[in-house]
Scaffold this active site. Structure first.
Site, PDB file in Angstrom:
ATOM      1  N   SER A 194      13.383   1.590   8.601  1.00  0.00           N
ATOM      2  CA  SER A 194      12.731   2.114   7.405  1.00  0.00           C
ATOM      3  C   SER A 194      12.816   3.633   7.278  1.00  0.00           C
ATOM      4  O   SER A 194      12.671   4.366   8.254  1.00  0.00           O
ATOM      5  CB  SER A 194      11.266   1.688   7.392  1.00  0.00           C
ATOM      6  OG  SER A 194      10.617   2.235   6.255  1.00  0.00           O
ATOM      7  N   LYS A 203       5.207  -9.437   2.849  1.00  0.00           N
ATOM      8  CA  LYS A 203       4.918  -9.191   1.438  1.00  0.00           C
ATOM      9  C   LYS A 203       4.181 -10.350   0.764  1.00  0.00           C
ATOM     10  O   LYS A 203       3.433 -10.136  -0.195  1.00  0.00           O
ATOM     11  CB  LYS A 203       6.206  -8.880   0.671  1.00  0.00           C
ATOM     12  CG  LYS A 203       6.831  -7.544   1.051  1.00  0.00           C
ATOM     13  CD  LYS A 203       8.017  -7.219   0.172  1.00  0.00           C
ATOM     14  CE  LYS A 203       8.621  -5.871   0.569  1.00  0.00           C
ATOM     15  NZ  LYS A 203       9.705  -5.463  -0.336  1.00  0.00           N
TER      16      LYS A 203
END
Length: 243
Positions: free
Chosen positions: A12, A62
């Site tokens: 990330s 998510k």
């Protein structure tokens, strides 16, 4: 304090992005990677970190994070996935989906809006759901390629290998295949059928060009990675957090 919730976060750029942002704004905020083996641990993490004001959410949480939230934005509820959470003063958590904003800007940035045929989405997880939402909003028909085929909109990888890419204009990878550190991996697809009429988008931004995109580019297709989406969803999250 802000952060990114996920399982393995070495790929990330979110921490770098926000720390650079805080530095430019002369803010003493911090941004950390919140690596949890179990999504249920997020409640204890929030309880133990009173200074936490908000966090982003990435794979594989998510969708599963939703059950641990006190409230959810209408768009995130419709999408069925959350990638941004605001932490209120009383510790309550509200989920939002800024991936929708990010992908919409990415789609517009291609400047190739004439999608005359059905689009193809690889993957059916949280990122895929945001992409689906945006395509529906823009009246772009699509099909989902998944290893878990069910009735309706999903089709198998075998079917794509049989038909090739000619029936499709826009091809979007929402899976993590090819993401750092596994940069030598790619989806097994009929790349020989790609033409200059195809548009390939990979939501991965690390590396900047996955093998999925490289193979498409070498066949003359227009290619776009997910860096624009990353930046735009991050800015939208920043606004939600109240800054």
């Amino acid at each position: 304090m802000y952060g990114l919730l996920g399982k393995k976060l070495g790929h990330s750029f979110s921490m770098e992005y926000f720390m650079n942002k805080f530095s430019k704004l002369n803010l003493s905020h911090s941004y950390s990677n919140i690596e949890l083996d179990e999504i249920s641990d997020i409640i204890e993490f929030v309880r133990n970190n009173k200074e936490l004001k908000g966090f982003n959410v990435t794979v594989p949480y998510k969708e599963s994070v939703i059950k641990y939230l006190d409230d959810i934005d209408d768009i995130a509820e419709e999408v069925g996935a959350v990638n941004t959470v605001k932490v209120y003063e009383d510790g309550k958590l509200k989920g939002f989906n800024t991936d929708v904003i990010g992908f919409e800007v990415l789609l517009e940035s291609t400047r190739l809006q004439d999608y005359k045929t059905t689009s193809l989405i690889f993957g059916s997880g949280g990122a895929s759901k945001a992409v689906q939402y945006v395509l529906r909003k823009n009246n772009i028909p699509f099909r989902i390629v998944s290893r878990n085929v069910d009735l309706g909109i999903k089709i198998s990888y075998d079917e794509i290998n049989s038909t090739g890419f000619s029936p499709y204009s826009l091809i979007i990878n929402t899976t993590p295949v090819g993401m750092f550190p596994n940069v030598n991996e790619y989806l097994e697809l009929p790349y020989s059928t790609i033409t200059s009429q195809n548009i390939f988008i990979d939501l991965i931004y690390n590396p900047a060009e996955t093998l999925f995109l490289e193979k498409a580019r070498l066949k003359g297709a227009a290619v776009f990675n997910g860096l624009t989406m990353l930046y735009e969803q991050a800015e939208a999250a920043w606004k939600i957090w109240g800054n």
